[in-house]
Design a protein around this motif. Structure first.
Motif, PDB file in Angstrom:
ATOM      1  N   LYS A  58       9.686   2.702   1.507  1.00 56.86           N
ATOM      2  CA  LYS A  58       9.995   1.579   2.427  1.00 56.86           C
ATOM      3  C   LYS A  58       9.641   1.968   3.854  1.00 56.86           C
ATOM      4  O   LYS A  58       9.095   1.169   4.612  1.00 56.86           O
ATOM      5  CB  LYS A  58      11.493   1.264   2.361  1.00 56.86           C
ATOM      6  CG  LYS A  58      11.847   0.173   1.390  1.00 56.86           C
ATOM      7  CD  LYS A  58      13.288  -0.234   1.594  1.00 56.86           C
ATOM      8  CE  LYS A  58      13.758  -1.037   0.401  1.00 56.86           C
ATOM      9  NZ  LYS A  58      15.198  -1.186   0.379  1.00 56.86           N
ATOM     10  N   GLU A  59       9.962   3.204   4.217  1.00 56.12           N
ATOM     11  CA  GLU A  59       9.652   3.666   5.586  1.00 56.12           C
ATOM     12  C   GLU A  59       8.141   3.657   5.811  1.00 56.12           C
ATOM     13  O   GLU A  59       7.666   3.257   6.862  1.00 56.12           O
ATOM     14  CB  GLU A  59      10.185   5.092   5.805  1.00 56.12           C
ATOM     15  CG  GLU A  59      11.701   5.148   5.917  1.00 56.12           C
ATOM     16  CD  GLU A  59      12.236   6.565   5.721  1.00 56.12           C
ATOM     17  OE1 GLU A  59      11.491   7.528   5.990  1.00 56.12           O
ATOM     18  OE2 GLU A  59      13.397   6.686   5.265  1.00 56.12           O
ATOM     19  N   ILE A  60       7.407   4.083   4.772  1.00 53.34           N
ATOM     20  CA  ILE A  60       5.932   4.088   4.906  1.00 53.34           C
ATOM     21  C   ILE A  60       5.435   2.664   5.098  1.00 53.34           C
ATOM     22  O   ILE A  60       4.572   2.375   5.932  1.00 53.34           O
ATOM     23  CB  ILE A  60       5.286   4.751   3.664  1.00 53.34           C
ATOM     24  CG1 ILE A  60       5.636   6.233   3.634  1.00 53.34           C
ATOM     25  CG2 ILE A  60       3.775   4.541   3.634  1.00 53.34           C
ATOM     26  CD1 ILE A  60       5.174   6.976   2.389  1.00 53.34           C
ATOM     27  N   SER A  61       6.026   1.745   4.336  1.00 45.68           N
ATOM     28  CA  SER A  61       5.594   0.342   4.400  1.00 45.68           C
ATOM     29  C   SER A  61       5.856  -0.262   5.782  1.00 45.68           C
ATOM     30  O   SER A  61       5.049  -1.035   6.288  1.00 45.68           O
ATOM     31  CB  SER A  61       6.336  -0.454   3.317  1.00 45.68           C
ATOM     32  OG  SER A  61       5.846  -1.752   3.244  1.00 45.68           O
ATOM     33  N   GLU A  62       6.996   0.121   6.392  1.00 51.96           N
ATOM     34  CA  GLU A  62       7.348  -0.432   7.718  1.00 51.96           C
ATOM     35  C   GLU A  62       6.294  -0.119   8.767  1.00 51.96           C
ATOM     36  O   GLU A  62       6.039  -0.917   9.655  1.00 51.96           O
ATOM     37  CB  GLU A  62       8.687   0.146   8.207  1.00 51.96           C
ATOM     38  CG  GLU A  62       9.913  -0.359   7.493  1.00 51.96           C
ATOM     39  CD  GLU A  62      10.203  -1.838   7.696  1.00 51.96           C
ATOM     40  OE1 GLU A  62       9.556  -2.499   8.527  1.00 51.96           O
ATOM     41  OE2 GLU A  62      11.104  -2.338   6.974  1.00 51.96           O
ATOM     42  N   THR A  63       5.690   1.065   8.651  1.00 51.25           N
ATOM     43  CA  THR A  63       4.730   1.466   9.691  1.00 51.25           C
ATOM     44  C   THR A  63       3.294   1.480   9.185  1.00 51.25           C
ATOM     45  O   THR A  63       2.399   1.957   9.869  1.00 51.25           O
ATOM     46  CB  THR A  63       5.089   2.885  10.202  1.00 51.25           C
ATOM     47  OG1 THR A  63       5.168   3.740   9.063  1.00 51.25           O
ATOM     48  CG2 THR A  63       6.404   2.896  10.958  1.00 51.25           C
ATOM     49  N   SER A  64       3.095   0.971   7.979  1.00 49.30           N
ATOM     50  CA  SER A  64       1.742   0.997   7.415  1.00 49.30           C
ATOM     51  C   SER A  64       0.796   0.134   8.248  1.00 49.30           C
ATOM     52  O   SER A  64       1.121  -1.005   8.601  1.00 49.30           O
ATOM     53  CB  SER A  64       1.773   0.455   5.973  1.00 49.30           C
ATOM     54  OG  SER A  64       0.454   0.218   5.552  1.00 49.30           O
ATOM     55  N   PRO A  65      -0.395   0.669   8.547  1.00 46.23           N
ATOM     56  CA  PRO A  65      -1.366  -0.154   9.291  1.00 46.23           C
ATOM     57  C   PRO A  65      -1.833  -1.358   8.480  1.00 46.23           C
ATOM     58  O   PRO A  65      -2.435  -2.286   9.020  1.00 46.23           O
ATOM     59  CB  PRO A  65      -2.530   0.816   9.537  1.00 46.23           C
ATOM     60  CG  PRO A  65      -2.354   1.920   8.535  1.00 46.23           C
ATOM     61  CD  PRO A  65      -0.891   2.006   8.234  1.00 46.23           C
ATOM     62  N   TYR A  66      -1.551  -1.337   7.158  1.00 47.69           N
ATOM     63  CA  TYR A  66      -1.958  -2.478   6.327  1.00 47.69           C
ATOM     64  C   TYR A  66      -0.983  -3.648   6.431  1.00 47.69           C
ATOM     65  O   TYR A  66      -1.288  -4.746   5.984  1.00 47.69           O
ATOM     66  CB  TYR A  66      -2.083  -2.049   4.860  1.00 47.69           C
ATOM     67  CG  TYR A  66      -3.135  -0.990   4.655  1.00 47.69           C
ATOM     68  CD1 TYR A  66      -4.442  -1.212   5.049  1.00 47.69           C
ATOM     69  CD2 TYR A  66      -2.802   0.233   4.086  1.00 47.69           C
ATOM     70  CE1 TYR A  66      -5.411  -0.238   4.879  1.00 47.69           C
ATOM     71  CE2 TYR A  66      -3.765   1.214   3.910  1.00 47.69           C
ATOM     72  CZ  TYR A  66      -5.070   0.974   4.306  1.00 47.69           C
ATOM     73  OH  TYR A  66      -6.026   1.938   4.134  1.00 47.69           O
ATOM     74  N   LEU A 122      -0.015  -8.709   4.808  1.00 44.49           N
ATOM     75  CA  LEU A 122       0.601  -7.594   4.095  1.00 44.49           C
ATOM     76  C   LEU A 122      -0.431  -6.927   3.189  1.00 44.49           C
ATOM     77  O   LEU A 122      -1.078  -7.587   2.380  1.00 44.49           O
ATOM     78  CB  LEU A 122       1.780  -8.094   3.256  1.00 44.49           C
ATOM     79  CG  LEU A 122       2.925  -8.731   4.056  1.00 44.49           C
ATOM     80  CD1 LEU A 122       3.956  -9.341   3.122  1.00 44.49           C
ATOM     81  CD2 LEU A 122       3.591  -7.724   4.985  1.00 44.49           C
ATOM     82  N   GLY A 123      -0.577  -5.625   3.346  1.00 42.25           N
ATOM     83  CA  GLY A 123      -1.495  -4.876   2.482  1.00 42.25           C
ATOM     84  C   GLY A 123      -0.727  -3.942   1.569  1.00 42.25           C
ATOM     85  O   GLY A 123      -1.184  -3.597   0.488  1.00 42.25           O
ATOM     86  N   MET A 124       0.466  -3.524   2.025  1.00 42.98           N
ATOM     87  CA  MET A 124       1.339  -2.747   1.150  1.00 42.98           C
ATOM     88  C   MET A 124       2.415  -3.724   0.702  1.00 42.98           C
ATOM     89  O   MET A 124       3.319  -4.081   1.475  1.00 42.98           O
ATOM     90  CB  MET A 124       1.947  -1.560   1.889  1.00 42.98           C
ATOM     91  CG  MET A 124       2.765  -0.657   0.985  1.00 42.98           C
ATOM     92  SD  MET A 124       3.042   0.954   1.757  1.00 42.98           S
ATOM     93  CE  MET A 124       4.070   1.739   0.523  1.00 42.98           C
ATOM     94  N   THR A 125       2.300  -4.181  -0.528  1.00 45.52           N
ATOM     95  CA  THR A 125       3.173  -5.279  -0.965  1.00 45.52           C
ATOM     96  C   THR A 125       4.330  -4.806  -1.839  1.00 45.52           C
ATOM     97  O   THR A 125       5.104  -5.606  -2.327  1.00 45.52           O
ATOM     98  CB  THR A 125       2.353  -6.363  -1.690  1.00 45.52           C
ATOM     99  OG1 THR A 125       1.587  -5.738  -2.707  1.00 45.52           O
ATOM    100  CG2 THR A 125       1.453  -7.111  -0.747  1.00 45.52           C
ATOM    101  N   HIS A 126       4.435  -3.516  -2.036  1.00 48.82           N
ATOM    102  CA  HIS A 126       5.669  -2.950  -2.572  1.00 48.82           C
ATOM    103  C   HIS A 126       5.810  -1.526  -2.104  1.00 48.82           C
ATOM    104  O   HIS A 126       4.865  -0.760  -2.259  1.00 48.82           O
ATOM    105  CB  HIS A 126       5.745  -2.998  -4.102  1.00 48.82           C
ATOM    106  CG  HIS A 126       7.141  -2.697  -4.560  1.00 48.82           C
ATOM    107  ND1 HIS A 126       7.527  -1.438  -4.955  1.00 48.82           N
ATOM    108  CD2 HIS A 126       8.247  -3.476  -4.602  1.00 48.82           C
ATOM    109  CE1 HIS A 126       8.825  -1.470  -5.261  1.00 48.82           C
ATOM    110  NE2 HIS A 126       9.270  -2.697  -5.044  1.00 48.82           N
TER     111      HIS A 126
END
Ligand code: SF4
Ligand code: SF4
Length: 627
Positions: free
Chosen positions: A228-236, A276-280
């Motif tokens: 989840k933390e990765i998703s919050e800051t993902s450039p995707y 959204l590029g990281m959708t989970h």
């Protein structure tokens, strides 16, 4: 497909025009993925096919595994020895692999491990249009979704990195529109693959008996929090456009994002857009803040309301009063079929009460007008296809009175008239098992129809079941010596590996005998008389019987003859023809046509298989070599 060797160029910043699937293949090389496994299936096939062509040169090990579960297990094992791996499959393939995948999430990986699922909205070449983003949700695995070829390449590299960071396999979900659309891709650096792994015994993590599984489930949930933390800051996951008024926000992902952008521009809407590029897992805080800043939110996504459901749950905590529009409740966008700019324009126009920018009725009228004049092209077996001969033999031997559960491959087309052999299938390998249920309760002759690749993929347990329970069925294995439907990939019966290395052929008839089938025969479907007699005999057998109809795919025959400079056969209709139409009516070969009301052979299509000559009651068809 262009020369896959172009993918090998170590030329950072070079721009190339690649299919989404080729871009993933390039991503494999940039990420230093060293093991690639697959079971071929449209729309995923070109990923592994591209790698297969260059694997030895690239230093990558590539295999066409016997099925998707085996493919994932091999990839998972190598990743657990610290070697980066990727396994590619079509969406329904992930169902086959799901047993392994669900527990692999608990076990985790050491080297990066990417599982590609290529989904097929609109069922262009599949039996369903399931939305595999739910597998990420179900298995608690990170999921990346590219919207174009560049992202397909970049996300392959990112997926490996995330996988290693979290020690979890990562799903890369594409759809046909991304896999099969060509787009510009800027190359990054190649990473040298390494096939040297080390297996470190780790019983608590890898031996998933219940006592170990329970704590590993907790470990998985901890990793999911980190994801989840990765998703919050993902450039995707990023806001690509901000509205001036802050009234309307659109959230979208994958190919649907492209339609959303076009529709917003066509309607000239002032909208913020969260891509959204990281959708989970979803970036909850990013989405929550986005919801708070807008009055209306429109979720544009293909197939299921996967994002909408979760965004509505996020809204409860962050912005309970925001209005969210999509596919739940009032259906603004279709939940089935492939999405399109048109469908998004219609939905967005309704939500925003805008006038449609173009007259869709007029477009439909013009389309219908053009359609009238276009020749209909129903899917049909190729001219000279050996399956046509097999279906003719099956019809002759049974007079069309048996039940014919069929399976997945070119031969599924046998259900169409005039051959009309094929009564339904569920999934890979279901022909042999469905035949058993049908024969048990109807007592009718039942012939399961299956291809060679599908036989290896999923029919063997079903065949053993037939032997063990003594089901009176016949299995017709249509062996055209390739996984023909997806591009002639090799399988265990072809004697060559994905690396192009000759290998031991696994013979279907030996497998059937080994399973305990007492009646096993191999026939040439073009020897109609002999094959019909054998099939009749098989139907008399008191238990399960197997007849292998072996003859190579017509396209391979022609290709091989052309490559060797050998002559091609064609057949001609002679003066003896009485125009009885038996050839046309019985076979449905596309090379057999009516010209001025007379039966005729289109010589550019005919490959001289001679089947029509064998059914003509007047011996009016003669075949000869040309070229
Ligand atoms: S020989 Fe007859 S059945 Fe075979 S491809 Fe030619 S026209 Fe078709
Ligand atoms: S089956 Fe023979 S006689 Fe009848 S239309 Fe065809 S070629 Fe002519």
């Amino acid at each position: 497909m262009p020369d896959s060797r172009l993918l090998l160029q170590d030329a950072p910043n070079k721009r190339a025009l690649l299919l989404g699937n080729e871009a993933i293949a390039r991503g494999i090389l940039e990420a230093g993925i060293s093991v690639v496994t697959t079971y071929p299936g449209t729309p995923a096939s070109e990923i592994a096919d591209s790698i297969s062509e260059i694997a030895a040169e690239a230093g990558v090990y590539m295999e066409y595994s016997i099925n998707e579960m085996v493919a994932v297990e091999v990839a998972a094992a190598t990743a657990n020895c610290g070697v980066r791996s990727l396994s590619a499959m079509k969406h329904v393939g992930l169902n086959v692999a799901a047993d392994a995948l669900m527990t692999l999430a608990y076990m985790g990986v050491k080297g990066g491990c990417v599982i590609v699922t290529a989904d097929d909205p609109e069922c262009y070449s599949s039996q369903n249009e399931q939305d595999n983003r739910f597998y990420a949700l179900l298995a608690n695995l990170p999921c990346l979704e590219p919207s174009n070829a560049q992202e397909a390449k970049d996300m392959t590299v990112s997926a490996v990195e995330i996988s290693e960071k979290l020690e979890l396999p990562v799903l890369l979900r594409t759809t046909t529109r991304v896999s099969h659309t060509r787009g510009p891709v800027t190359y990054g650096k190649l990473t040298k693959p390494s096939l040297k792994g080390e297996f470190v015994r780790d019983i608590k993590r890898m031996n998933l008996v219940p006592a170990n599984s329970r704590p590993m489930h907790t470990v998985l949930l901890t990793k999911a929090e980190k994801a989840k933390e990765i998703s919050e800051t993902s450039p995707y996951n990023t806001i690509v456009r901000r509205s001036k008024s802050g009234k309307l926000g659109v959230i979208s992902a994958s190919a649907a994002f492209n339609y959303a952008m076009e529709a917003i521009d066509a309607l000239d809407l002032d909208a913020s857009i969260l891509k959204l590029g990281m959708t989970h897992p979803l970036p909850e805080k990013l989405i929550g803040t986005f919801l708070r800043k807008h009055k209306k939110i429109v979720v544009v996504e293909e197939l299921e309301p996967y994002l909408e459901m979760q965004i509505k749950a996020i809204a409860k905590d962050y912005a309970p009063n925001v209005k969210i529009y999509g596919k739940m409740g009032t259906l603004y966008f279709p939940r089935d079929g492939e999405l399109s700019t048109r469908a998004v324009v219609i939905g967005l126009a309704k939500i925003t009460r805008r006038k449609l920018p173009i007259d869709l009725k007029e477009i439909d009228r013009k389309y219908a007008e053009v359609l009238k004049d276009l020749p209909r092209r129903p899917p049909i077996l190729c001219a000279g296809c050996p399956h046509r001969a097999t279906f003719y033999v099956i019809r002759k031997a049974t007079d069309g009175k048996a039940v014919y559960p069929n399976d997945i491959g070119c031969y599924a087309l046998g259900f169409a008239p005039p051959l009309s052999i094929g009564d339904g299938f569920l999934c890979m390998g279901s022909s042999v098992s469905m035949a058993q249920g049908i024969s048990k309760v109807t007592g009718r002759d039942t012939i399961g129809i299956i291809g060679d690749s599908t036989f290896f993929h999923a029919a063997i347990p079903g065949l053993i079941n037939a032997v063990y329970n003594n089901h009176k069925i016949t299995l017709a294995v249509l062996d055209n010596q390739a996984t023909a439907m997806t591009g002639h990939q090799p399988h265990p019966g072809t004697g060559v590996t994905g690396m192009g290395v000759p290998t031991e052929k696994v013979l279907i008839e030996k497998v059937a005998e080994g399973c305990g089938v007492k009646f096993v025969r191999v026939v040439d479907p073009f020897k109609v008389k002999e094959a019909t007699a054998v099939l009749k005999e098989a139907l008399q057998h008191s238990g399960p019987s197997v007849v292998v109809f072996r003859s190579p795919c017509a396209l391979m025959v022609v290709r091989d003859r052309r490559r060797k400079g050998a002559k091609i056969m064609v057949c001609k209709i002679t003066e003896e023809c009485t125009n009885c139409m038996a050839c046309i009516k019985l076979l449905g070969c596309p090379a057999l046509v009516l010209v001025d009301g007379k039966a005729s052979i289109n010589e550019t299509l005919c490959i001289g298989c001679g089947l029509c000559a064998s059914v003509c009651p007047y011996q009016a068809i003669k075949c000869e070599e040309i070229g």
